[in-house]
Design a protein around this motif. Structure first.
Motif, PDB file in Angstrom:
ATOM      1  N   LEU A  34      -5.525   8.527   3.253  1.00 43.03           N
ATOM      2  CA  LEU A  34      -4.338   8.266   4.078  1.00 43.03           C
ATOM      3  C   LEU A  34      -4.698   7.329   5.224  1.00 43.03           C
ATOM      4  CD1 LEU A  34      -3.109  11.969   4.328  1.00 43.03           C
ATOM      5  CD2 LEU A  34      -2.454  10.267   2.609  1.00 43.03           C
ATOM      6  N   HIS A  35      -3.989   6.214   5.332  1.00 46.28           N
ATOM      7  CA  HIS A  35      -4.270   5.217   6.368  1.00 46.28           C
ATOM      8  C   HIS A  35      -3.548   5.540   7.678  1.00 46.28           C
ATOM      9  CE1 HIS A  35      -0.247   3.492   5.968  1.00 46.28           C
ATOM     10  NE2 HIS A  35      -0.399   3.512   4.649  1.00 46.28           N
ATOM     11  N   GLY A  36      -3.751   4.695   8.673  1.00 44.75           N
ATOM     12  CA  GLY A  36      -3.159   4.882   9.987  1.00 44.75           C
ATOM     13  C   GLY A  36      -1.812   4.206  10.143  1.00 44.75           C
ATOM     14  N   ILE A  37      -1.230   4.316  11.330  1.00 44.65           N
ATOM     15  CA  ILE A  37       0.096   3.779  11.618  1.00 44.65           C
ATOM     16  C   ILE A  37       0.113   2.257  11.436  1.00 44.65           C
ATOM     17  CG2 ILE A  37      -0.408   3.633  14.112  1.00 44.65           C
ATOM     18  CD1 ILE A  37       2.556   4.239  14.607  1.00 44.65           C
ATOM     19  N   GLY A  38       1.125   1.765  10.720  1.00 44.87           N
ATOM     20  CA  GLY A  38       1.296   0.333  10.545  1.00 44.87           C
ATOM     21  C   GLY A  38       0.284  -0.320   9.626  1.00 44.87           C
ATOM     22  N   HIS A  39      -0.572   0.474   8.983  1.00 49.64           N
ATOM     23  CA  HIS A  39      -1.594  -0.095   8.121  1.00 49.64           C
ATOM     24  C   HIS A  39      -1.151   0.028   6.662  1.00 49.64           C
ATOM     25  CE1 HIS A  39      -5.868  -1.136   9.620  1.00 49.64           C
ATOM     26  NE2 HIS A  39      -5.437  -2.057   8.792  1.00 49.64           N
ATOM     27  N   HIS A  40      -2.082  -0.147   5.728  1.00 53.18           N
ATOM     28  CA  HIS A  40      -1.760  -0.028   4.312  1.00 53.18           C
ATOM     29  C   HIS A  40      -3.002   0.464   3.573  1.00 53.18           C
ATOM     30  CE1 HIS A  40      -2.837  -4.632   3.932  1.00 53.18           C
ATOM     31  NE2 HIS A  40      -3.813  -3.914   4.408  1.00 53.18           N
ATOM     32  N   ARG A  41      -2.816   0.805   2.312  1.00 53.53           N
ATOM     33  CA  ARG A  41      -3.883   1.478   1.568  1.00 53.53           C
ATOM     34  C   ARG A  41      -5.115   0.600   1.372  1.00 53.53           C
ATOM     35  NH1 ARG A  41      -0.176   0.106  -2.650  1.00 53.53           N
ATOM     36  NH2 ARG A  41      -1.163  -1.252  -4.204  1.00 53.53           N
ATOM     37  N   MET A 146       0.102  -4.525  19.969  1.00 52.16           N
ATOM     38  CA  MET A 146      -0.337  -5.085  18.690  1.00 52.16           C
ATOM     39  C   MET A 146       0.850  -5.375  17.780  1.00 52.16           C
ATOM     40  SD  MET A 146      -3.662  -2.666  17.920  1.00 52.16           S
ATOM     41  CE  MET A 146      -3.847  -3.278  16.230  1.00 52.16           C
ATOM     42  N   ARG A 147       1.798  -4.455  17.727  1.00 54.77           N
ATOM     43  CA  ARG A 147       2.982  -4.642  16.878  1.00 54.77           C
ATOM     44  C   ARG A 147       3.813  -5.827  17.375  1.00 54.77           C
ATOM     45  NH1 ARG A 147       6.422  -2.303  12.771  1.00 54.77           N
ATOM     46  NH2 ARG A 147       8.446  -3.276  13.099  1.00 54.77           N
ATOM     47  N   ARG A 148       4.073  -5.892  18.675  1.00 54.43           N
ATOM     48  CA  ARG A 148       4.892  -6.976  19.218  1.00 54.43           C
ATOM     49  C   ARG A 148       4.231  -8.333  18.985  1.00 54.43           C
ATOM     50  NH1 ARG A 148       9.655  -4.594  19.229  1.00 54.43           N
ATOM     51  NH2 ARG A 148      10.006  -3.110  20.924  1.00 54.43           N
ATOM     52  N   THR A 149       2.917  -8.376  19.147  1.00 51.80           N
ATOM     53  CA  THR A 149       2.188  -9.628  18.908  1.00 51.80           C
ATOM     54  C   THR A 149       2.293 -10.036  17.446  1.00 51.80           C
ATOM     55  OG1 THR A 149       0.642  -9.156  20.707  1.00 51.80           O
ATOM     56  CG2 THR A 149      -0.063 -10.752  19.058  1.00 51.80           C
ATOM     57  N   ALA A 150       2.123  -9.080  16.547  1.00 54.86           N
ATOM     58  CA  ALA A 150       2.214  -9.380  15.117  1.00 54.86           C
ATOM     59  C   ALA A 150       3.612  -9.868  14.742  1.00 54.86           C
ATOM     60  CB  ALA A 150       1.850  -8.139  14.299  1.00 54.86           C
ATOM     61  N   GLU A 151       4.629  -9.281  15.364  1.00 47.36           N
ATOM     62  CA  GLU A 151       6.007  -9.692  15.074  1.00 47.36           C
ATOM     63  C   GLU A 151       6.276 -11.129  15.513  1.00 47.36           C
ATOM     64  OE1 GLU A 151       8.631  -5.590  15.419  1.00 47.36           O
ATOM     65  OE2 GLU A 151       8.112  -6.666  17.249  1.00 47.36           O
ATOM     66  N   THR A 191      -1.988  -8.039   9.264  1.00 47.16           N
ATOM     67  CA  THR A 191      -1.173  -8.504  10.388  1.00 47.16           C
ATOM     68  C   THR A 191       0.298  -8.572   9.988  1.00 47.16           C
ATOM     69  OG1 THR A 191      -3.040  -9.797  11.228  1.00 47.16           O
ATOM     70  CG2 THR A 191      -0.866 -10.337  12.082  1.00 47.16           C
ATOM     71  N   VAL A 192       0.562  -9.125   8.809  1.00 42.33           N
ATOM     72  CA  VAL A 192       1.938  -9.176   8.304  1.00 42.33           C
ATOM     73  C   VAL A 192       2.462  -7.765   8.060  1.00 42.33           C
ATOM     74  CG1 VAL A 192       3.365  -9.909   6.352  1.00 42.33           C
ATOM     75  CG2 VAL A 192       1.665 -11.474   7.305  1.00 42.33           C
ATOM     76  N   GLY A 193       1.609  -6.898   7.500  1.00 42.32           N
ATOM     77  CA  GLY A 193       2.025  -5.529   7.236  1.00 42.32           C
ATOM     78  C   GLY A 193       2.369  -4.772   8.512  1.00 42.32           C
ATOM     79  N   LEU A 194       1.603  -4.991   9.565  1.00 45.68           N
ATOM     80  CA  LEU A 194       1.894  -4.354  10.842  1.00 45.68           C
ATOM     81  C   LEU A 194       3.241  -4.809  11.381  1.00 45.68           C
ATOM     82  CD1 LEU A 194       1.146  -2.683  13.346  1.00 45.68           C
ATOM     83  CD2 LEU A 194      -0.171  -4.655  14.172  1.00 45.68           C
ATOM     84  N   ALA A 195       3.525  -6.102  11.266  1.00 40.94           N
ATOM     85  CA  ALA A 195       4.791  -6.643  11.769  1.00 40.94           C
ATOM     86  C   ALA A 195       5.992  -6.064  11.024  1.00 40.94           C
ATOM     87  CB  ALA A 195       4.791  -8.164  11.654  1.00 40.94           C
TER      88      ALA A 195
END
Length: 276
Positions: A34-41, A146-151, A191-195
């Motif tokens: 299980l990954h963390g918030i905003g991440h992917h497998r 981090m999220r706002r920057t990625a967006e 980075t795209v996935g976080l956004a």
């Protein structure tokens, strides 16, 4: 090779169908990652080549992350709902009490599954929920930034930065101690996935009152912390050991908050040892 699984979950609007994306490789006892918030497998990819020789490895995209759709209406991005979803996932995949390992939010979810007797062992890498109020506020502020920057960052800029070690550090040094080890493609993808991660801010809001205070008894528990974790600072591991006194506390020298690519061999060994 990715796959999807659909199953029904109880919601405030009655039973709803949902789908999760996952990858499954290897042979042996099942190990759910299980990954963390905003991440992917794919964050687990550096350790999977070692794990798959000894475990049936299932790496899942949590709801609203990676290739998984968001939660259905009537389910919140909170700890209780996520535990229901993961329990239903295990049932759909015919995983009876798998070993469960998680990082950050995933570590908290893994421990919660352990408390619910849905895991045969738990390995938590820098799990959320052992923070002081100030430490939680700091982590949430960093994650929001981090999220706002990625967006805001145009894809061509992300791709350009990913081509150099310095650029990859600019994008990911908050969570990796050795960001230069990440491939350009993986840095762009995360980075795209976080956004795009749905439910990101709802997950943060639901975490404001989260504090892990329950002992996890009757199963092996390992808590591991990177010595260079800049998001959830390592002293939180000492707190985790006090709350779960029978847990094995492991230090990951030179590793950051997401340690799998910082030291794949060490992290794979911790995961294998923790899931025996």
């Amino acid at each position: 090779m990715s796959a999807t699984v659909s199953f029904k979950v109880p919601t405030s609007h009655g039973p709803q169908s949902m789908t999760l994306s996952y990858a499954r490789v290897g042979t042996g006892e099942p190990l759910l990652l299980l990954h963390g918030i905003g991440h992917h497998r794919q964050v687990w990819d550096p350790v999977i080549p070692v794990l798959e020789g000894e475990r049936d490895v299932i790496a899942v995209d949590l709801p609203g992350c990676g290739e998984s759709p968001a939660l259905p209406d009537g389910l919140g991005h909170d700890l209780a709902s996520m535990s229901v979803v993961l329990g239903a996932l295990c049932e759909a995949l015919e995983l009876e009490r798998p070993h469960v390992a998680g990082n950050s939010l995933g570590g908290l979810l893994a421990l919660d599954l352990g408390c619910a007797n849905l895991a045969r062992s738990v390995t938590a890498l820098s799990p959320a929920g052992f923070w002081s109020q100030m430490e939680r506020q700091y982590a949430f502020t960093v994650l929001t930034g981090m999220r706002r920057t990625a967006e805001r960052m145009p894809l061509p800029l992300v791709e350009w930065l990913s081509r150099s070690a310095a650029g990859r550090a600019t994008l990911t040094s908050t969570i990796y101690a050795r960001p230069g080890r990440r491939s350009p493609e993986s840095v762009v993808a995360e980075t795209v996935g976080l956004a795009r991660a749905e439910g990101f801010f709802e997950t943060l809001r639901s975490g404001r009152e989260v504090q892990f205070t329950d002992d996890v008894s009757g199963i092996p528990v390992t808590v591991a912390w990177g010595s260079k974790d800049r998001l959830l600072i390592p002293r939180q591991g000492v707190r985790a050991k006090r709350i779960i006194p029978r847990a094995r506390l492991v230090r990951l020298p030179g590793c950051g908050h997401v340690p799998m690519s910082d030291d794949p061999a060490l992290v794979a060994r911790v995961l294998l040892d923790g899931s025996r």
